[in-house]
Design a protein around this motif. Structure first.
Motif, short mmCIF file in Angstrom:
data_model
loop_
_atom_site.label_atom_id
_atom_site.label_comp_id
_atom_site.label_asym_id
_atom_site.label_seq_id
_atom_site.Cartn_x
_atom_site.Cartn_y
_atom_site.Cartn_z
N TRP A 151 0.87 -1.01 -0.13
CA TRP A 151 -0.03 -0.09 -0.12
C TRP A 151 0.92 1.26 0.26
N TYR A 152 0.63 2.26 -1.01
CA TYR A 152 1.50 3.56 -0.95
C TYR A 152 0.39 4.56 -0.79
N VAL A 153 0.85 5.67 -0.27
CA VAL A 153 0.01 6.59 -0.16
C VAL A 153 0.42 7.98 -1.00
N GLN A 154 -0.34 8.68 -1.76
CA GLN A 154 0.12 9.85 -2.29
C GLN A 154 -0.62 11.12 -1.94
N SER A 155 0.10 11.92 -1.36
CA SER A 155 -0.50 13.20 -0.83
C SER A 155 -0.56 14.27 -2.31
N PRO A 156 -1.49 15.33 -2.01
CA PRO A 156 -1.63 16.32 -3.20
C PRO A 156 -0.08 16.60 -3.39
N GLY A 157 0.35 16.49 -4.61
CA GLY A 157 1.54 17.05 -5.29
C GLY A 157 2.97 16.56 -4.70
N GLN A 158 2.69 15.32 -4.12
CA GLN A 158 3.83 14.60 -3.50
C GLN A 158 3.94 13.23 -4.33
N GLY A 159 5.00 12.60 -4.10
CA GLY A 159 5.36 11.37 -4.68
C GLY A 159 4.67 10.18 -3.68
N LEU A 160 4.84 8.96 -3.91
CA LEU A 160 4.25 7.70 -3.48
C LEU A 160 5.32 7.14 -2.16
N GLN A 161 4.43 7.32 -1.31
CA GLN A 161 5.03 6.95 0.12
C GLN A 161 4.54 5.47 0.29
N LEU A 162 5.54 4.51 0.87
CA LEU A 162 5.16 3.23 1.24
C LEU A 162 4.67 3.12 2.59
N LEU A 163 3.29 2.76 2.71
CA LEU A 163 2.53 2.63 4.25
C LEU A 163 3.01 1.17 4.69
N LEU A 164 3.03 0.27 3.87
CA LEU A 164 3.06 -1.05 4.67
C LEU A 164 3.20 -2.02 3.30
N LYS A 165 3.88 -3.36 3.51
CA LYS A 165 3.97 -4.28 2.64
C LYS A 165 3.87 -5.72 3.38
N TYR A 166 3.45 -6.69 2.56
CA TYR A 166 3.17 -8.09 3.01
C TYR A 166 4.05 -8.92 1.89
N PHE A 167 5.00 -9.79 2.50
CA PHE A 167 5.75 -10.77 1.47
C PHE A 167 5.37 -12.13 2.18
N SER A 168 5.29 -12.56 3.38
CA SER A 168 4.91 -13.75 3.70
C SER A 168 4.64 -13.78 5.24
N GLY A 169 4.51 -14.80 6.16
CA GLY A 169 4.36 -14.80 7.23
C GLY A 169 3.00 -14.16 8.02
N ASP A 170 3.00 -13.40 8.93
CA ASP A 170 1.81 -13.02 9.64
C ASP A 170 0.87 -12.17 8.68
N THR A 171 -0.37 -12.65 8.70
CA THR A 171 -1.18 -11.96 7.46
C THR A 171 -1.84 -10.51 8.00
N LEU A 172 -1.42 -10.26 9.14
CA LEU A 172 -1.71 -9.04 9.55
C LEU A 172 -0.35 -8.01 9.84
N VAL A 173 -0.27 -7.04 8.82
CA VAL A 173 0.83 -6.23 8.84
C VAL A 173 0.54 -4.85 9.11
N GLN A 174 1.51 -4.31 10.09
CA GLN A 174 1.67 -2.95 10.63
C GLN A 174 2.32 -2.08 9.76
N GLY A 175 2.04 -0.93 9.52
CA GLY A 175 2.83 0.03 8.77
C GLY A 175 2.82 1.43 9.49
N ILE A 176 3.25 2.59 8.83
CA ILE A 176 3.47 3.70 9.35
C ILE A 176 2.12 4.33 9.59
N LYS A 177 2.05 5.36 10.27
CA LYS A 177 0.92 6.34 10.24
C LYS A 177 -0.16 5.64 11.09
N GLY A 178 0.00 4.47 11.83
CA GLY A 178 -1.11 3.70 12.24
C GLY A 178 -1.92 2.91 11.63
N PHE A 179 -1.43 2.65 10.38
CA PHE A 179 -2.15 1.90 9.11
C PHE A 179 -1.97 0.56 9.43
#
Lengths: 115, 114
Positions: free
Chosen positions: B35-63
């Protein structure tokens, strides 16, 4: 924190002109990418680059496009003869050499406007 | 070919309310999910990622996001949104065979109302 930078932030050009978009990837990364986003549409992959050659390219990346890593820090996208439909936001990204699924870090983008 | 579907083009949520953004993928194997987030006029910032393992992943900004193989979904959640969360959110996948291209969904625009 290291980041990907892109210049210019906004480029306006006339149809048929050549443009070069510049990117400075994160310094120890090995894989480089260009994506574009036409206004209101999704982000689309253009090309990936590794070990000084293209590793994958999309159908969008035709003969009008080229990429180059002219020195140890810059990564450029050239559009030889711009068309109106090339107007878009162009994003550069880079990732490290840690194997499958490594995270791609994106720059802030260059908005290209073709008149 | 792999594809990513974000069925909600635009979501409006009150500040302090919970949020869930939907993402479904179409691919034979389990891809790597982002999951990436794009604020107005900004680039794409990674929020979180899933590769394997625990199916619930925690990211930045409380997501957080939960991978559900049976539903081919990777929905993004936040228990309480802040006005600064207003942005465009993109779900993306790669096949996982190397440093390959990201395939993005069409994005969900999030509006926060007071």
């Amino acid at each position: 924190e290291p980041e990907v930078t892109q210049t210019p932030s906004h480029q306006v050009t006339q149809m048929g002109q050549e443009v070069i978009l510049r990117c400075v990837p994160i310094s120890n990364h090995l894989y480089f990418y260009w994506y574009r986003q036409i206004l209101g549409q999704k982000v689309e992959f253009l090309v990936s680059f590794y070990n000084n050659e293209i590793s994958e390219k999309s159908e969008i990346f035709d003969d009008q496009f080229s990429v180059e890593r002219p020195d140890g820090s810059n990564f450029t996208l050239k559009i030889r003869s711009t068309k109106l439909e090339d107007s878009a936001m162009y994003f550069c990204a880079s990732s490290g050499g840690q194997g499958a699924g490594d995270t791609q870090y994106f720059g802030p983008g260059t908005r290209l406007t073709v008149l | 070919a792999q594809s990513v579907t974000q069925p909600d083009i635009h979501i409006t949520v009150s500040e302090g309310a919970s949020l869930e953004l939907r993402c479904n993928y179409s691919y034979g194997a389990t891809p790597y999910l982002f999951w990436y987030v794009q604020s107005p006029g900004q680039g794409l910032q990674l929020l979180l990622k899933y590769f394997s393992g625990d199916t619930l992943v925690q990211g930045i900004k409380g997501f957080e996001a939960e991978f559900k193989r049976s539903q081919s979904s990777f929905n993004l959640r936040k228990p309480s949104v802040h006005w600064s969360d207003a942005a465009e959110y993109f779900c993306a996948v790669i096949r996982g065979f190397g440093n390959e291209k990201l395939t993005f969904g069409t994005g969900t625009r999030l509006t926060i109302i007071p």
